[in-house]
Design an enzyme around this catalytic site. Structure first.
Site, PDB file in Angstrom:
ATOM      1  CG  HIS A   1      -1.916  -1.106   1.231  1.00 38.67           C
ATOM      2  ND1 HIS A   1      -2.745  -1.389   0.168  1.00 38.67           N
ATOM      3  CD2 HIS A   1      -2.198  -2.031   2.189  1.00 38.67           C
ATOM      4  CE1 HIS A   1      -3.497  -2.446   0.468  1.00 38.67           C
ATOM      5  NE2 HIS A   1      -3.177  -2.843   1.690  1.00 38.67           N
TER       6      HIS A   1
ATOM      7  CG  ASP B   1      -2.524  -8.713   1.327  1.00 34.59           C
ATOM      8  OD1 ASP B   1      -1.806  -8.954   2.310  1.00 34.59           O
ATOM      9  OD2 ASP B   1      -3.542  -7.999   1.373  1.00 34.59           O
TER      10      ASP B   1
END
Length: 310
Positions: free
Chosen positions: A117, A159
């Site tokens: 992220h 993920d």
């Protein structure tokens, strides 16, 4: 197989913080006890110059010198501390070391990492620096210096959360292919389009997940038929598991293991080196999360053994 850790740098998180910091040391302890073929080594720290391959100098300095604003710390999810900054460097350093080892030995791992992220100028979602982005660009530079040719890279991000930071960093880079298989309704609310994004509905179980993975991998190989990647970074998040607090998908432990096996087998069949990172895992039972990640490491070791037996 070489594996790198940075769990000695523990963040001083406030009571009740939902990030499962102990899982990293617990995973290393399980590997020490149960996986003697995995060579555990402390991670080196990434330098400012290495971090600058994927991050702006201003952001690097803000993290290093404790100049992050309250809003920036809130978006990352961690309060700043010297340990936070050092752990972030070591997490990147572990993926760099794993990538170098993978290029030599076929498979290697970081016991943490997968901080997908983080963008060039900010962190987000428990991610300070983007370890895979830094390592990918450094491996390309080192490969070109040694071999005078391009190293193509593929990121297989499994993920449960979409790898928005990685997609943003490599948005205009045709030498790095980003594949993300993730929950459609999960964080981040605003996705950043990668090269191949597969959004899955809440409650997705083993069979549809594995079918989607097979289709995504087939598309990856088809698009690189003439110029295959020379290195794969695999983000093997445990958070698609049915027991995860943040995942919203419903994969069983057996389904996650089969997911890992298919990625390892596909890369090994093509003789593509693979650097493994563990990414997310937020189980209601931290022991269950550690057991899932231990299984991923064991399957990576099996793949390493098969690589060297070929």
């Amino acid at each position: 197989m070489q594996a790198f850790y940075s769990d000695q740098f523990v963040l001083p998180l406030p009571a009740g913080h939902r990030f499962p910091m102990p899982k990293y040391r617990l995973l290393r302890d399980r590997l020490l006890a149960e996986a003697p073929g995995i060579r555990l080594q402390p991670a080196p720290a990434a330098s400012d110059g290495e971090l600058a391959l994927a991050h702006t100098p201003t952001y690097i300095a803000q993290v290093a010198e404790g100049l992050l604003s309250t809003a920036q710390q809130r978006e990352i999810g961690f309060p700043w501390s010297a340990a936070m900054a050092e752990r972030a460097r070591r997490s990147v350093g572990a993926t760099i070391a794993a990538a170098r080892a993978a290029l030599t030995e076929g498979v290697a791992s970081n016991l943490a990492g997968g901080t997908h992220h983080a963008s060039a100028d900010k962190g987000s979602g428990y991610c300070v620096f983007n370890d895979v982005a830094v390592a990918a660009r450094l491996m390309q530079a080192e490969w070109h210096r040694r071999h005078r040719r391009l190293l193509r890279v593929a990121v297989i991000d499994l993920d449960v959360h979409q790898g928005d930071g990685t997609a943003a960093i490599f948005r205009d880079d045709p030498t790095v292919f980003t594949l993300s298989l993730h929950g459609a309704n999960n964080f981040p609310a605003r996705k950043v389009a990668g090269d191949l994004d597969v959004a899955l509905p809440d409650g997705c179980t083993d069979a549809p997940y594995l079918a989607a993975l097979d289709d995504a991998l087939a598309a990856l190989w088809a698009q690189h038929r003439d110029e295959p990647p020379g290195l794969v970074f695999y983000l093997a998040g445990a958070d698609p598991h049915e027991g995860d607090r943040l995942g919203r998908l419903k994969l069983s432990a057996a389904g996650l293991a089969e997911r890992d096996r298919r990625v390892f087998d596909a890369c090994r069949a093509r003789r593509i080196p693979l650097a493994l990172t563990m990414a997310g895992g937020y189980g209601h039972d931290i022991g269950q999360t550690v057991a899932l990640q231990l299984r991923t490491q064991q399957l990576a070791f099996d793949s390493w053994c098969a690589w060297h037996a070929a």
